[in-house]
Design an enzyme around this catalytic site. Structure first.
Site, PDB file in Angstrom:
ATOM      1  N   TRP A 156      -8.350  13.190 -28.365  1.00  0.00           N
ATOM      2  CA  TRP A 156      -9.772  12.932 -28.595  1.00  0.00           C
ATOM      3  C   TRP A 156     -10.002  11.464 -28.949  1.00  0.00           C
ATOM      4  CZ3 TRP A 156      -7.162  17.166 -30.682  1.00  0.00           C
ATOM      5  CH2 TRP A 156      -7.528  18.406 -30.151  1.00  0.00           C
ATOM      6  N   HIS A 175     -15.447  17.340 -31.011  1.00  0.00           N
ATOM      7  CA  HIS A 175     -15.572  18.703 -30.468  1.00  0.00           C
ATOM      8  C   HIS A 175     -16.347  19.552 -31.487  1.00  0.00           C
ATOM      9  CE1 HIS A 175     -11.224  19.446 -32.220  1.00  0.00           C
ATOM     10  NE2 HIS A 175     -12.004  18.844 -33.070  1.00  0.00           N
ATOM     11  N   ARG A 201     -17.324  11.193 -27.422  1.00  0.00           N
ATOM     12  CA  ARG A 201     -15.988  10.665 -27.127  1.00  0.00           C
ATOM     13  C   ARG A 201     -16.088   9.170 -26.857  1.00  0.00           C
ATOM     14  NH1 ARG A 201     -12.857  15.332 -25.204  1.00  0.00           N
ATOM     15  NH2 ARG A 201     -13.498  16.901 -26.713  1.00  0.00           N
ATOM     16  N   GLN A 215     -20.850  21.091 -26.143  1.00  0.00           N
ATOM     17  CA  GLN A 215     -19.839  22.146 -26.134  1.00  0.00           C
ATOM     18  C   GLN A 215     -20.426  23.403 -26.770  1.00  0.00           C
ATOM     19  OE1 GLN A 215     -16.288  20.834 -28.217  1.00  0.00           O
ATOM     20  NE2 GLN A 215     -15.417  19.963 -26.346  1.00  0.00           N
TER      21      GLN A 215
HETATM   22  N1  DAH Z   1     -11.985  21.745 -29.125  1.00  0.00           N
HETATM   23  C1  DAH Z   1     -11.268  21.720 -27.888  1.00  0.00           C
HETATM   24  C2  DAH Z   1     -11.646  20.465 -27.132  1.00  0.00           C
HETATM   25  O1  DAH Z   1     -12.650  19.883 -27.361  1.00  0.00           O
HETATM   26  C3  DAH Z   1     -11.561  22.931 -27.064  1.00  0.00           C
HETATM   27  C4  DAH Z   1     -10.986  24.181 -27.661  1.00  0.00           C
HETATM   28  C5  DAH Z   1      -9.759  24.617 -27.256  1.00  0.00           C
HETATM   29  C6  DAH Z   1     -11.661  24.878 -28.623  1.00  0.00           C
HETATM   30  C7  DAH Z   1      -9.190  25.758 -27.803  1.00  0.00           C
HETATM   31  C8  DAH Z   1     -11.122  26.023 -29.184  1.00  0.00           C
HETATM   32  C9  DAH Z   1      -9.879  26.462 -28.762  1.00  0.00           C
HETATM   33  O2  DAH Z   1     -11.749  26.743 -30.113  1.00  0.00           O
HETATM   34  O3  DAH Z   1      -9.347  27.584 -29.300  1.00  0.00           O
HETATM   35  O4  DAH Z   1     -10.889  20.055 -26.275  1.00  0.00           O
END
Ligand code: DAH
Length: 344
Positions: A156, A175, A201, A215
């Protein structure tokens, strides 16, 4: 003199008859009744006449003056009324005409998708909650098993916010996962929620990268939740959003806050899995990351991992309309170009 007055009368009255506006009427008044008007001049000249003459001519002249003045007044009123009628006529509204069409706006493709996604999950018993976009390092990384200097932080690219002096580091959330922690800190199980929202980002923008996008995070924690629940929930979600005929698959993936972690893909809805440009000839389109909540994450919020288990998932929102409508540049979403937006 009397003859002169008679002529004056005929002329004045016939002129008055022909007048059809207030401007001309005023000129007429000045011409006959004004300080230097014809009738005024006659009246002034009365002094030069003999007493006899003055009496008869004076009477006729005064009578004429009264006639002209009352004619003037009548004309004034008539013209004013006419003006009013004209105005009403000009501004008349034909209530039987069809109206102008009202231009109604529409929802942004992202908003529509967000609503669709959230409504699918709320129908499955998830509540919809939101959280802060400016976040502590602790929630965005630390509590999600991503300690400082851990290589996973490279996943990230982060916008940091006034790190100096605050004691704790602040950032724009990369995220929506930090809301997993915030939710669990506030409530005891069972927890079932989805979190729509903006994330940021620190990246150069191009056709596939934006510095801000949306998201939707999901979290379910309770006694006895298994990978089967995760799979059932997400496969049902994919069918509702992309069509009943869609197939879905899980493959192993790594995210520090879940164990095991997976990526989910659906079979390509353009080629039905045969392979095409949209799915890069793989037949599959990746749509989200997910997994079983890591025991260390549960411990951190005082949930006993021997009693409670849970699953989590996170998906990029723009990706859905991007795939659905074959949009080839993510920057179109937030550049406010009506030519783009009006297509939805
Ligand atoms: N937060 C991750 C991202 O932004 C995406 C993600 C992956 C969220 C796996 C989740 C998870 O809750 O279990 O790349």
């Amino acid at each position: 003199m009397l003859k002169e007055l008679e002529e004056l009368k005929t002329k004045a009255v016939s002129e008055l008859d022909g007048i059809d506006n207030l401007g001309d009427l005023e000129k007429w008044r000045v011409r006959y009744l004004g300080r230097k008007g014809s009738l005024t001049t006659v009246l002034r000249g009365l002094g030069t006449l003999s007493v006899e003459e003055r009496r008869t001519v004076g009477a006729v002249a005064n009578e004429l003056k009264a006639t002209l003045e009352s004619g003037l007044q009548q004309k004034q009123e008539a013209l004013k009324t006419q003006n009013l009628v004209d105005t009403i006529e000009q501004t008349r509204i034909d209530v039987t005409l069809p109206g102008y069409p009202v231009s109604i706006g529409r929802l942004h493709p992202t908003t529509r998708t967000l609503r669709e996604v959230c409504s699918v999950f709320s129908s499955m018993g998830f509540q919809v909650v939101e959280g802060p976009e400016v976040e502590w390092d602790y929630y965005n990384f630390e509590a999600l098993n991503i300690p400082q200097d851990h290589p996973a932080r490279d996943m990230w690219a982060t916008f940091w916010v006034d790190t100096e002096g605050a004691g704790r580091s602040r950032l724009l959330r990369t995220h929506t996962s930090p809301m997993q922690i915030r939710l669990m800190e506030k409530t005891r199980p069972p927890v079932r929620a989805v979190v729509p929202g903006k994330v940021y980002r620190y990246e150069a923008t191009d056709a596939t990268h934006e510095f801000m996008f949306y998201q939707v995070e999901g979290l379910a924690v309770d006694k006895g939740i298994t990978m089967g629940d995760l799979k059932g929930t997400l496969f049902e979600f994919a069918r509702r959003l992309f069509g009943a005929e869609r197939k879905a698959r899980f493959r192993c993936d790594y995210f520090p806050f879940v164990e095991p972690g997976v990526e989910m893909a659906i079979d390509c809805f353009v080629c039905q899995g045969a392979g095409c440009r949209l799915c890069s000839n793989t037949g599959w389109i990746e749509i989200l990351g997910a997994g079983m909540v890591h025991p260390d994450v549960l411990r951190r919020v005082d949930y006993d991992p021997d009693v409670y288990t849970g699953f989590a998932f996170g998906m990029g929102v723009e990706r859905i309309p991007l795939l659905k409508y074959g949009i080839d540049d993510i920057r179109l979403f937030y550049s406010n170009d009506l030519r783009f937006l009006k297509q939805f």
